[in-house]
Design a protein around this motif. Structure first.
Motif, PDB file in Angstrom:
ATOM      1  N   ALA A  35     -49.408  49.766 -35.531  1.00  0.00           N
ATOM      2  CA  ALA A  35     -49.683  48.617 -36.402  1.00  0.00           C
ATOM      3  C   ALA A  35     -49.270  48.918 -37.837  1.00  0.00           C
ATOM      4  N   THR A  36     -49.606  50.118 -38.323  1.00  0.00           N
ATOM      5  CA  THR A  36     -49.242  50.505 -39.685  1.00  0.00           C
ATOM      6  C   THR A  36     -47.734  50.638 -39.828  1.00  0.00           C
ATOM      7  N   ILE A  37     -47.091  51.230 -38.848  1.00  0.00           N
ATOM      8  CA  ILE A  37     -45.630  51.352 -38.892  1.00  0.00           C
ATOM      9  C   ILE A  37     -44.996  49.964 -38.983  1.00  0.00           C
ATOM     10  N   GLY A  38     -45.446  49.047 -38.135  1.00  0.00           N
ATOM     11  CA  GLY A  38     -44.905  47.691 -38.155  1.00  0.00           C
ATOM     12  C   GLY A  38     -45.058  47.032 -39.515  1.00  0.00           C
ATOM     13  N   LYS A  39     -46.206  47.229 -40.157  1.00  0.00           N
ATOM     14  CA  LYS A  39     -46.448  46.633 -41.479  1.00  0.00           C
ATOM     15  C   LYS A  39     -45.566  47.255 -42.555  1.00  0.00           C
ATOM     16  N   ASN A  40     -45.175  48.522 -42.364  1.00  0.00           N
ATOM     17  CA  ASN A  40     -44.413  49.234 -43.384  1.00  0.00           C
ATOM     18  C   ASN A  40     -42.903  49.207 -43.172  1.00  0.00           C
ATOM     19  N   LEU A  41     -42.434  48.575 -42.105  1.00  0.00           N
ATOM     20  CA  LEU A  41     -40.991  48.487 -41.889  1.00  0.00           C
ATOM     21  C   LEU A  41     -40.344  47.721 -43.039  1.00  0.00           C
ATOM     22  N   GLN A  42     -39.202  48.206 -43.500  1.00  0.00           N
ATOM     23  CA  GLN A  42     -38.512  47.596 -44.629  1.00  0.00           C
ATOM     24  C   GLN A  42     -37.375  46.667 -44.195  1.00  0.00           C
ATOM     25  N   LYS A  43     -36.511  47.157 -43.329  1.00  0.00           N
ATOM     26  CA  LYS A  43     -35.319  46.400 -42.934  1.00  0.00           C
ATOM     27  C   LYS A  43     -35.603  45.469 -41.764  1.00  0.00           C
ATOM     28  N   ALA A  76     -43.575  43.337 -35.941  1.00  0.00           N
ATOM     29  CA  ALA A  76     -44.985  43.708 -36.043  1.00  0.00           C
ATOM     30  C   ALA A  76     -45.550  44.025 -34.662  1.00  0.00           C
ATOM     31  N   LYS A  77     -46.493  44.936 -34.651  1.00  0.00           N
ATOM     32  CA  LYS A  77     -47.232  45.191 -33.423  1.00  0.00           C
ATOM     33  C   LYS A  77     -48.142  43.992 -33.198  1.00  0.00           C
ATOM     34  N   MET A  78     -48.121  43.482 -31.997  1.00  0.00           N
ATOM     35  CA  MET A  78     -49.010  42.365 -31.676  1.00  0.00           C
ATOM     36  C   MET A  78     -50.397  42.953 -31.404  1.00  0.00           C
ATOM     37  N   GLU A  79     -51.404  42.313 -31.922  1.00  0.00           N
ATOM     38  CA  GLU A  79     -52.762  42.833 -31.748  1.00  0.00           C
ATOM     39  C   GLU A  79     -53.643  41.764 -31.112  1.00  0.00           C
ATOM     40  N   GLY A  80     -54.462  42.218 -30.153  1.00  0.00           N
ATOM     41  CA  GLY A  80     -55.407  41.323 -29.514  1.00  0.00           C
ATOM     42  C   GLY A  80     -54.845  40.470 -28.395  1.00  0.00           C
ATOM     43  N   ASP A  81     -53.562  40.661 -28.053  1.00  0.00           N
ATOM     44  CA  ASP A  81     -52.935  39.830 -27.024  1.00  0.00           C
ATOM     45  C   ASP A  81     -53.002  40.440 -25.630  1.00  0.00           C
ATOM     46  N   LEU A  82     -53.619  41.619 -25.524  1.00  0.00           N
ATOM     47  CA  LEU A  82     -53.732  42.274 -24.222  1.00  0.00           C
ATOM     48  C   LEU A  82     -55.173  42.739 -24.054  1.00  0.00           C
ATOM     49  N   ASP A  83     -55.861  42.162 -23.097  1.00  0.00           N
ATOM     50  CA  ASP A  83     -57.257  42.516 -22.813  1.00  0.00           C
ATOM     51  C   ASP A  83     -57.278  43.786 -21.969  1.00  0.00           C
ATOM     52  N   TYR A  84     -57.651  44.911 -22.588  1.00  0.00           N
ATOM     53  CA  TYR A  84     -57.625  46.197 -21.897  1.00  0.00           C
ATOM     54  C   TYR A  84     -58.742  46.349 -20.876  1.00  0.00           C
ATOM     55  N   SER A  85     -59.704  45.471 -20.875  1.00  0.00           N
ATOM     56  CA  SER A  85     -60.781  45.569 -19.887  1.00  0.00           C
ATOM     57  C   SER A  85     -60.385  44.960 -18.542  1.00  0.00           C
ATOM     58  N   GLU A 139     -48.798  38.392 -23.030  1.00  0.00           N
ATOM     59  CA  GLU A 139     -49.012  39.781 -22.630  1.00  0.00           C
ATOM     60  C   GLU A 139     -47.692  40.548 -22.600  1.00  0.00           C
ATOM     61  N   LEU A 140     -46.645  39.931 -22.076  1.00  0.00           N
ATOM     62  CA  LEU A 140     -45.331  40.576 -22.064  1.00  0.00           C
ATOM     63  C   LEU A 140     -44.820  40.804 -23.488  1.00  0.00           C
ATOM     64  N   GLY A 141     -45.062  39.828 -24.360  1.00  0.00           N
ATOM     65  CA  GLY A 141     -44.676  39.974 -25.764  1.00  0.00           C
ATOM     66  C   GLY A 141     -45.364  41.160 -26.411  1.00  0.00           C
ATOM     67  N   TYR A 142     -46.634  41.339 -26.099  1.00  0.00           N
ATOM     68  CA  TYR A 142     -47.395  42.481 -26.608  1.00  0.00           C
ATOM     69  C   TYR A 142     -46.721  43.782 -26.171  1.00  0.00           C
ATOM     70  N   CYS A 143     -46.398  43.868 -24.899  1.00  0.00           N
ATOM     71  CA  CYS A 143     -45.769  45.079 -24.344  1.00  0.00           C
ATOM     72  C   CYS A 143     -44.429  45.351 -25.011  1.00  0.00           C
ATOM     73  N   ILE A 144     -43.610  44.342 -25.106  1.00  0.00           N
ATOM     74  CA  ILE A 144     -42.261  44.486 -25.666  1.00  0.00           C
ATOM     75  C   ILE A 144     -42.322  44.878 -27.138  1.00  0.00           C
ATOM     76  N   HIS A 145     -43.241  44.288 -27.894  1.00  0.00           N
ATOM     77  CA  HIS A 145     -43.317  44.584 -29.324  1.00  0.00           C
ATOM     78  C   HIS A 145     -43.647  46.047 -29.605  1.00  0.00           C
ATOM     79  N   ASP A 146     -44.425  46.688 -28.741  1.00  0.00           N
ATOM     80  CA  ASP A 146     -44.719  48.110 -28.957  1.00  0.00           C
ATOM     81  C   ASP A 146     -43.427  48.923 -28.984  1.00  0.00           C
ATOM     82  N   VAL A 147     -42.496  48.612 -28.091  1.00  0.00           N
ATOM     83  CA  VAL A 147     -41.219  49.323 -28.028  1.00  0.00           C
ATOM     84  C   VAL A 147     -40.311  48.895 -29.185  1.00  0.00           C
TER      85      VAL A 147
END
Length: 176
Positions: free
Chosen positions: A112-120, A124-133, A146-154
């Motif tokens: 999440a921090t890396i996504g916020k600090n990207l310059q070029k 952003a890391k998607m947050e809260g879109d995947l229920d881990y329970s 959910e797929l968007g959440y997964c893809i954004h991490d990469v």
């Protein structure tokens, strides 16, 4: 970049965790798969196509490699595993020329921090879109969100590494 999403449950009174989706990012594109067999097929095709081996290898960044390593450690033949401490893997290289590297160790920051600090690249890391329970398997249908959440991490990891490369190239050009 490489990432997996996992789920855990209790089977026969033992906690078990397993992967239900993997994502492999290459040059801004993302490949998704649901089984380890599919991942091995993909890695083997990459290795063959690029002519990888013990002298030529492909670096693949994984954010928190120590976690993913617990899932892949028995799935490859390893030429080298370098850990900073017990269960703190910094990088590991397969005999087929794939080198997994830890982007968390490189950055020291959450995705999440890396996504916020990207310059070029504005990813952003998607947050809260995947229920881990929720218990998921390779057969669980995933929503677009959910797929968007997964893809954004990469995507975040790929953007971060590309910005690191640009920064290092610029420093070299400037004589630093």
């Amino acid at each position: 970049a490489f990432d997996i999403e996992t789920t855990s449950t209790i089977i026969n009174e033992e906690k078990c965790a397993f992967m239900y989706i993997w994502m492999l990012g290459i040059n801004g594109y993302c490949i998704l798969g649901r089984t380890w067999e599919d991942f091995h097929w993909c890695i083997n095709k990459l290795s063959d196509y690029l002519g990888l081996g013990n002298k030529v290898y492909l670096p693949i960044y994984v954010h928190n490699l120590s976690y993913e390593f617990q899932f892949i450690k028995d799935r490859f033949k390893w030429d080298k595993v370098f850990a900073l401490d017990t269960r703190k893997v910094n990088y590991c290289r397969t005999d087929s020329g794939i080198e997994f590297r830890c982007s968390y160790q490189l950055s020291g920051y959450s995705l999440a921090t890396i996504g916020k600090n990207l310059q070029k690249y504005k990813v952003a890391k998607m947050e809260g879109d995947l229920d881990y329970s929720k218990l998921r398997t390779k057969d669980t249908k995933l929503t677009k969100k959910e797929l968007g959440y997964c893809i954004h991490d990469v995507l975040v990891v790929m953007a971060y590494i590309q910005e690191c490369i640009f920064r290092n190239q610029k420093a070299c050009e400037d004589g630093h």
